[in-house]
Design a protein around this motif. Structure first.
Motif, short mmCIF file in Angstrom:
data_model
loop_
_atom_site.label_atom_id
_atom_site.label_comp_id
_atom_site.label_asym_id
_atom_site.label_seq_id
_atom_site.Cartn_x
_atom_site.Cartn_y
_atom_site.Cartn_z
N ARG A 97 36.29 19.20 63.01
CA ARG A 97 35.62 19.29 61.85
C ARG A 97 36.27 20.35 61.03
NH1 ARG A 97 29.83 19.55 63.10
NH2 ARG A 97 30.57 18.43 65.00
N SER A 98 36.35 21.53 61.51
CA SER A 98 36.89 22.89 60.97
C SER A 98 37.86 22.57 60.20
CB SER A 98 36.58 24.01 61.63
OG SER A 98 35.41 24.40 62.31
N THR A 134 38.36 28.77 66.08
CA THR A 134 37.14 29.12 65.26
C THR A 134 37.71 30.15 63.91
OG1 THR A 134 36.52 30.99 66.42
CG2 THR A 134 35.48 28.86 66.96
N TRP A 153 39.71 19.90 59.61
CA TRP A 153 39.59 18.64 58.67
C TRP A 153 39.12 19.21 57.15
CZ3 TRP A 153 35.35 15.87 56.41
CH2 TRP A 153 36.03 14.61 55.77
N LYS A 154 37.91 19.90 57.23
CA LYS A 154 37.36 20.31 55.97
C LYS A 154 38.21 21.06 55.10
CE LYS A 154 32.48 20.68 57.58
NZ LYS A 154 31.47 21.77 58.21
N LEU A 155 39.29 22.00 55.65
CA LEU A 155 40.20 22.53 54.84
C LEU A 155 41.22 21.60 54.02
CD1 LEU A 155 41.10 25.30 57.24
CD2 LEU A 155 39.82 25.48 55.36
N SER A 156 41.25 20.56 54.38
CA SER A 156 42.24 19.38 53.60
C SER A 156 43.69 20.08 53.78
CB SER A 156 41.78 19.07 52.31
OG SER A 156 40.53 18.52 52.34
N LYS A 197 42.36 29.04 55.42
CA LYS A 197 43.50 29.21 54.63
C LYS A 197 44.10 30.05 53.92
CE LYS A 197 43.83 24.91 52.56
NZ LYS A 197 44.21 23.64 51.74
#
Length: 113
Positions: A59-60, A106, A62-65, A110
């Protein structure tokens, strides 16, 4: 080069790496998205720990695209694992070898694109 990772086993450490490509791997129930990171650097020493490694995209991440070429920093724990294919296809089975990788990333940020 990954033998340098063995020195950091079980210690949560800060790393910096560049996104090289994306992929998938087959699990027992589903497929798992993965990301290949290159030039993985130990932040405290500035030395390259490994030329590449694969991480599961959770999830972590993925959220950064993330895009190819992005540089990220994260904390992770070094783990030892058995490398190779051990399934039912005899023609593609491999001799088991031990390798080192990173798990449970964790505090992922970016740094640049």
């Amino acid at each position: 080069m990954r033998k340098d990772l063995s020195k950091l086993a079980t210690v949560r450490t800060r790393f910096r790496a560049k996104v090289s490509r994306f992929g998938t791997k087959q699990t027992l129930r589903d497929t798992q998205d993965t990301v290949c990171l290159i030039d993985v650097i130990h932040i405290d020493t500035g030395e390259i720990i490994t030329d590449h490694l694969w991480l599961n995209v959770g999830r972590s991440l993925w959220k950064l695209s993330l895009q190819i070429g992005d540089v990220i920093e994260f904390d992770a724990r070094v783990n030892q694992y058995v490398k190779g294919y051990f399934g039912h296809r005899n023609e593609t089975r491999q001799i088991p070898t031990l390798d080192y990788g990173l798990q449970r990333p964790t505090k992922i940020v970016k740094v640049s694109t």
